[in-house]
Design an enzyme around this catalytic site. Structure first.
Site, PDB file in Angstrom:
ATOM      1  N   ASP A  43     -22.529 112.222  17.199  1.00 43.44           N
ATOM      2  CA  ASP A  43     -21.790 112.290  15.927  1.00 43.44           C
ATOM      3  C   ASP A  43     -22.642 111.645  14.842  1.00 43.44           C
ATOM      4  O   ASP A  43     -23.571 110.881  15.133  1.00 43.44           O
ATOM      5  CB  ASP A  43     -20.452 111.550  16.038  1.00 43.44           C
ATOM      6  CG  ASP A  43     -19.643 111.621  14.738  1.00 43.44           C
ATOM      7  OD1 ASP A  43     -19.473 112.731  14.203  1.00 43.44           O
ATOM      8  OD2 ASP A  43     -19.203 110.576  14.236  1.00 43.44           O
ATOM      9  N   SER A  44     -22.305 111.945  13.595  1.00 44.08           N
ATOM     10  CA  SER A  44     -23.037 111.333  12.489  1.00 44.08           C
ATOM     11  C   SER A  44     -22.850 109.816  12.479  1.00 44.08           C
ATOM     12  O   SER A  44     -23.702 109.091  11.969  1.00 44.08           O
ATOM     13  CB  SER A  44     -22.544 111.914  11.169  1.00 44.08           C
ATOM     14  OG  SER A  44     -21.159 111.684  11.043  1.00 44.08           O
ATOM     15  N   GLU A  50     -15.327 104.929   7.520  1.00 43.31           N
ATOM     16  CA  GLU A  50     -16.563 104.231   7.927  1.00 43.31           C
ATOM     17  C   GLU A  50     -16.574 102.791   7.381  1.00 43.31           C
ATOM     18  O   GLU A  50     -17.187 101.909   7.961  1.00 43.31           O
ATOM     19  CB  GLU A  50     -17.814 104.981   7.441  1.00 43.31           C
ATOM     20  CG  GLU A  50     -18.075 106.296   8.179  1.00 43.31           C
ATOM     21  CD  GLU A  50     -18.874 106.153   9.485  1.00 43.31           C
ATOM     22  OE1 GLU A  50     -19.808 105.337   9.526  1.00 43.31           O
ATOM     23  OE2 GLU A  50     -18.553 106.856  10.453  1.00 43.31           O
ATOM     24  N   HIS A  69     -13.264 111.757  12.406  1.00 44.14           N
ATOM     25  CA  HIS A  69     -12.849 110.462  11.837  1.00 44.14           C
ATOM     26  C   HIS A  69     -11.347 110.397  11.558  1.00 44.14           C
ATOM     27  O   HIS A  69     -10.780 109.315  11.479  1.00 44.14           O
ATOM     28  CB  HIS A  69     -13.578 110.208  10.514  1.00 44.14           C
ATOM     29  CG  HIS A  69     -14.999 109.801  10.663  1.00 44.14           C
ATOM     30  ND1 HIS A  69     -15.955 110.624  11.177  1.00 44.14           N
ATOM     31  CD2 HIS A  69     -15.625 108.632  10.372  1.00 44.14           C
ATOM     32  CE1 HIS A  69     -17.121 109.996  11.178  1.00 44.14           C
ATOM     33  NE2 HIS A  69     -16.943 108.785  10.695  1.00 44.14           N
ATOM     34  N   CYS A  77     -18.842 116.335  16.302  1.00 47.78           N
ATOM     35  CA  CYS A  77     -18.838 116.202  14.848  1.00 47.78           C
ATOM     36  C   CYS A  77     -18.662 117.620  14.296  1.00 47.78           C
ATOM     37  O   CYS A  77     -19.467 118.507  14.612  1.00 47.78           O
ATOM     38  CB  CYS A  77     -20.174 115.614  14.403  1.00 47.78           C
ATOM     39  SG  CYS A  77     -20.415 115.571  12.625  1.00 47.78           S
ATOM     40  N   CYS A  81     -11.908 116.830  11.587  1.00 51.90           N
ATOM     41  CA  CYS A  81     -12.989 115.857  11.415  1.00 51.90           C
ATOM     42  C   CYS A  81     -12.694 114.746  12.409  1.00 51.90           C
ATOM     43  O   CYS A  81     -11.550 114.281  12.500  1.00 51.90           O
ATOM     44  CB  CYS A  81     -12.998 115.305   9.997  1.00 51.90           C
ATOM     45  SG  CYS A  81     -14.181 113.954   9.790  1.00 51.90           S
TER      46      CYS A  81
HETATM   47  N1  DGL Z   1     -17.074 113.045  11.889  1.00 48.91           N
HETATM   48  C1  DGL Z   1     -17.706 114.153  11.287  1.00 48.91           C
HETATM   49  C2  DGL Z   1     -16.917 115.424  11.438  1.00 48.91           C
HETATM   50  O1  DGL Z   1     -16.199 115.590  12.397  1.00 48.91           O
HETATM   51  C3  DGL Z   1     -18.123 114.010   9.842  1.00 48.91           C
HETATM   52  C4  DGL Z   1     -18.543 112.710   9.389  1.00 48.91           C
HETATM   53  C5  DGL Z   1     -19.558 112.734   8.290  1.00 48.91           C
HETATM   54  O2  DGL Z   1     -19.280 113.205   7.183  1.00 48.91           O
HETATM   55  O3  DGL Z   1     -20.630 112.234   8.584  1.00 48.91           O
HETATM   56  O4  DGL Z   1     -17.019 116.281  10.603  1.00 48.91           O
END
Ligand code: DGL
Length: 274
Positions: free
Chosen positions: A6-7, A154, A190, A69, A188
């Protein structure tokens, strides 16, 4: 090891569910925290960063990398699968998390209208629209980019009034586009950390669907169908599997930040991607 990328921290929500479903498997988790968030970055950057991460995880001996991600799945997966993998490691696999979610999308709605919330990268790529149309051609799908949510998560602002304000704005916008929406997909990794705010704000007839359990279930099905990959992922038959946490930022940064995603203290290791 079964690898997740993941990022940043978001993929930990997927890892948590997956480790529960596959308790004896060994996992490697890599967060590109030094370069997160990916959401508003260009296709070229996301592709290059994701490819570097996949190469690194292959070099550790992981036969399967899951891009946990949506943004990386939307912007890098297809090129890696079609162009890089056949040359680099034809026996290894890279999977994303958009297609498995799209396969299930129609099962959650009664009205036939669903909404997708994600980063700018995910939404602008149109990947959800394309994938859902393949499995559910009659489903009506609206989308809304929520660019502020990943930075807020974050930064640990999970209960901050600003976070609630942005969620109100994004959800009002998508429901104004199509009031018949009865299902919102949190596209997403997150967003599951913000589920309590979504639940508080949304009208009772709107269901929130998070990806984590769907991805865990689909991964199980994939491994059952692909014993040639499954047999190459290390397992501990007598005790729980091990999880290696890797990050492109400092180990201390990751250990601190991972807390709200993982719940228990962890030890991380810094790695350098190139
Ligand atoms: N968690 C990532 C996703 O599912 C995106 C996070 C980011 O923008 O880095 O899209």
């Amino acid at each position: 090891m079964l690898a997740l990328f993941d990022s940043g921290f978001g993929g930990l929500t997927v890892l948590k569910e997956l480790a529960k479903a596959l308790p004896n498997y060994n996992f490697a988790y890599l967060g590109d925290n030094a370069r997160a968030p990916y959401g508003s970055r260009s296709f070229e950057s996301i592709y290059r960063y994701t490819l570097e991460a996949v190469c690194y995880l292959f070099s550790l001996g992981c036969p399967l990398v899951i891009l946990a991600c949506n943004t990386a799945s939307a912007k890098a997966l297809r090129t890696i699968q079609q162009k890089d993998l056949p040359l680099m490691a034809p026996n290894n696999r890279v999977l994303g998390i958009i297609r498995p979610m799209a396969e299930e999308a129609g099962n959650f709605t009664k009205t036939g209208h669903i909404g997708i919330l994600g980063t700018e990268g995910t939404i602008n790529s149109g990947s959800y629209l394309m994938e859902i149309a393949k499995f559910w051609p009659d489903l009506h799908v609206e989308q809304e980019a929520c660019p502020m949510l990943v930075p807020l998560v974050e930064n640990g602002l999970l209960n901050h009034p600003a976070t609630e304000m942005f969620i109100r704005e994004y959800t009002q916008k998508i429901l104004a586009k199509e009031p018949r929406i009865d299902t919102l997909v949190l596209a997403c990794t997150h967003y599951p950390l913000l589920q309590h705010i979504f639940a508080k704000i949304l009208p009772k007839n709107v269901k929130i669907v998070s990806q984590t359990s769907v991805i865990a279930q689909k991964t199980l099905e994939y491994l059952a169908k692909h014993p040639e990959i499954d047999s190459r992922i290390g397992k501990n038959l007598e005790k729980s599997g091990e999880i290696r946490f890797l990050t492109t930022d400092s180990a201390e940064f990751f250990e601190r930040g991972a807390n709200s995603f993982w719940g228990n203290p962890i030890k991380a290791k810094n790695v350098f991607l190139h």
